[in-house]
Structure formats: C-alpha cells, structure tokens
Design a protein around this motif. Structure first.
Motif, short mmCIF file in Angstrom:
data_model
loop_
_atom_site.label_atom_id
_atom_site.label_comp_id
_atom_site.label_asym_id
_atom_site.label_seq_id
_atom_site.Cartn_x
_atom_site.Cartn_y
_atom_site.Cartn_z
N GLU A 8 20.14 -46.35 -36.76
CA GLU A 8 18.82 -46.46 -36.14
C GLU A 8 18.71 -45.47 -34.97
OE1 GLU A 8 16.89 -49.74 -33.30
OE2 GLU A 8 17.34 -50.46 -35.32
N GLN A 9 19.76 -45.34 -34.17
CA GLN A 9 19.75 -44.40 -33.05
C GLN A 9 19.58 -42.98 -33.56
OE1 GLN A 9 23.50 -45.23 -31.24
NE2 GLN A 9 22.55 -46.29 -29.53
N ARG A 10 20.34 -42.63 -34.59
CA ARG A 10 20.27 -41.28 -35.13
C ARG A 10 18.87 -41.00 -35.68
NH1 ARG A 10 24.85 -40.78 -38.58
NH2 ARG A 10 25.98 -40.57 -36.64
N ASP A 14 16.54 -37.97 -34.31
CA ASP A 14 16.27 -36.87 -35.22
C ASP A 14 14.85 -36.87 -35.79
OD1 ASP A 14 19.60 -37.03 -36.65
OD2 ASP A 14 18.87 -36.02 -34.86
N TRP A 15 14.00 -37.80 -35.39
CA TRP A 15 12.67 -37.90 -35.99
C TRP A 15 11.88 -36.61 -35.80
CZ3 TRP A 15 7.65 -37.85 -34.01
CH2 TRP A 15 6.67 -38.23 -34.92
N GLU A 16 11.84 -36.08 -34.61
CA GLU A 16 11.08 -34.86 -34.33
C GLU A 16 11.58 -33.71 -35.20
OE1 GLU A 16 10.02 -31.93 -30.58
OE2 GLU A 16 11.65 -33.35 -30.38
N HIS A 17 12.90 -33.54 -35.28
CA HIS A 17 13.46 -32.45 -36.07
C HIS A 17 13.24 -32.65 -37.56
CE1 HIS A 17 15.74 -31.98 -32.25
NE2 HIS A 17 15.35 -30.74 -32.47
N SER A 20 9.32 -31.81 -38.11
CA SER A 20 9.01 -30.39 -37.93
C SER A 20 9.80 -29.52 -38.90
CB SER A 20 9.24 -29.96 -36.49
OG SER A 20 10.58 -30.16 -36.12
N GLY A 21 11.04 -29.91 -39.19
CA GLY A 21 11.85 -29.15 -40.15
C GLY A 21 11.28 -29.21 -41.55
N LYS A 22 10.81 -30.38 -41.94
CA LYS A 22 10.22 -30.52 -43.28
C LYS A 22 8.94 -29.70 -43.39
CE LYS A 22 9.62 -33.85 -46.90
NZ LYS A 22 9.79 -35.25 -47.30
N GLN A 53 8.29 -38.07 -29.63
CA GLN A 53 9.75 -38.04 -29.55
C GLN A 53 10.21 -38.28 -28.12
OE1 GLN A 53 12.00 -37.73 -32.22
NE2 GLN A 53 13.38 -38.44 -30.63
N ARG A 54 9.48 -37.75 -27.14
CA ARG A 54 9.87 -37.98 -25.73
C ARG A 54 9.81 -39.47 -25.38
NH1 ARG A 54 10.79 -33.63 -27.07
NH2 ARG A 54 12.75 -34.67 -27.32
N ILE A 55 8.80 -40.16 -25.89
CA ILE A 55 8.69 -41.61 -25.62
C ILE A 55 9.82 -42.35 -26.33
CG2 ILE A 55 7.26 -43.66 -25.95
CD1 ILE A 55 4.80 -41.79 -25.65
N LEU A 56 10.13 -41.97 -27.56
CA LEU A 56 11.22 -42.61 -28.29
C LEU A 56 12.56 -42.36 -27.58
CD1 LEU A 56 10.21 -41.71 -31.96
CD2 LEU A 56 9.99 -43.94 -30.83
N ASP A 57 12.73 -41.18 -27.03
CA ASP A 57 13.96 -40.85 -26.32
C ASP A 57 14.13 -41.64 -25.04
OD1 ASP A 57 14.69 -39.03 -28.25
OD2 ASP A 57 14.05 -37.27 -27.12
N ARG A 58 13.03 -42.00 -24.40
CA ARG A 58 13.12 -42.76 -23.15
C ARG A 58 13.86 -44.08 -23.36
NH1 ARG A 58 7.72 -43.01 -19.77
NH2 ARG A 58 8.38 -45.16 -19.93
#
Length: 137
Positions: A8-10, A14-17, A20-22, A53-58
């Motif tokens: 879940e942490q990973r 990695d959601w943003e990447h 954007s990668g896809k 992603q910034r909010i998720l990272d918080r």
C-alpha cells in the motif's frame, strides 16, 4: 510491518509516476485516451497529478516523522507528574497521551481527505481512470 502495508505504501509513493509514465509511454498509440477528449489539458492533468501526490505523500511523511505524535504522547505524562507521583497518574498520562496521538492522526487524515475532496476534478479523474484502464501492448 505487514507485506500488505508495504505494498500500500509503495502504491501511494508510485501513483504519480505510474500515471504520468503510462501517459508518456502510450500517448502516441492508437486508441489511447486524449486529455482534450475529457475537456482538460495536459498541463492541468500534470498539475493535478502532482498536487494529489503531494497530499498523499503528506500522510506517508507523517507516519515516518513521529516527532509531533511523540510529543503528544509524552506531554500529558510530564504535566501530570507535576501533581505527584504514582502509578495511577502515570497510567492516566499514558492514556491521555495515546488519546491525543490517535486524535492527531485522525484529524490530520481528515484534513488530507478534505484537501483531496476539495481539489477533486471529475473530468481529470475520469481521464486518469481511462488512462489506467488502457491496455498496454
């Protein structure tokens, strides 16, 4: 730490990447969803993904940085020690600290959820769902 928690942490990290990668890998392919088809621009999608992603990272940073919860846990014990010594005061301080620490995590999670809800843009969310549902070949 359970393997499910690690996965879940990973996923959060990695959601943003992943999104954007896809988009970058598939944007020239036939049948890949175009942002314009959902009434948004590529810049709006990019900014949205970054902000989300910034909010998720918080939340993740909060779980790693335990300074505030540690202070909330210890402070009641210190304050109650001014009123005397004893096991009952110590246990009351520990209980109060645990309550404050749990309240901190609940409040901060509610703030993050509120921020995610406030920034939510259904057009961009639909586009992201379409991107993530696209089958890469």
């Amino acid at each position: 730490m359970s393997i499910l928690h690690t996965i879940e942490q990973r996923a959060v990290l990695d959601w943003e990447h992943a999104v954007s990668g896809k988009i970058e890998r598939n944007k020239q392919k036939e049948g890949f969803p175009k942002a314009e088809g959902f009434g948004v621009t590529d810049a709006e999608v990019s900014d949205y993904i970054y902000d989300k992603q910034r909010i998720l990272d918080r939340g993740e940073e909060r779980r790693k940085n335990l300074i505030v919860p540690g202070i909330l846990l210890v402070m009641p014990i210190i304050v109650l020690s001014a009123f005397g010594n004893g096991v009952s005061l110590l246990l009351a301080g520990v209980a109060a600290g645990i309550v404050l620490m749990v309240a901190y995590f609940i409040i901060m999670r509610a703030i993050d959820d509120g921020m995610l809800k406030k920034m939510a843009d259904e057009r961009i969310e639909k586009y992201i769902r379409a991107v993530m549902d696209f089958e890469e070949k």
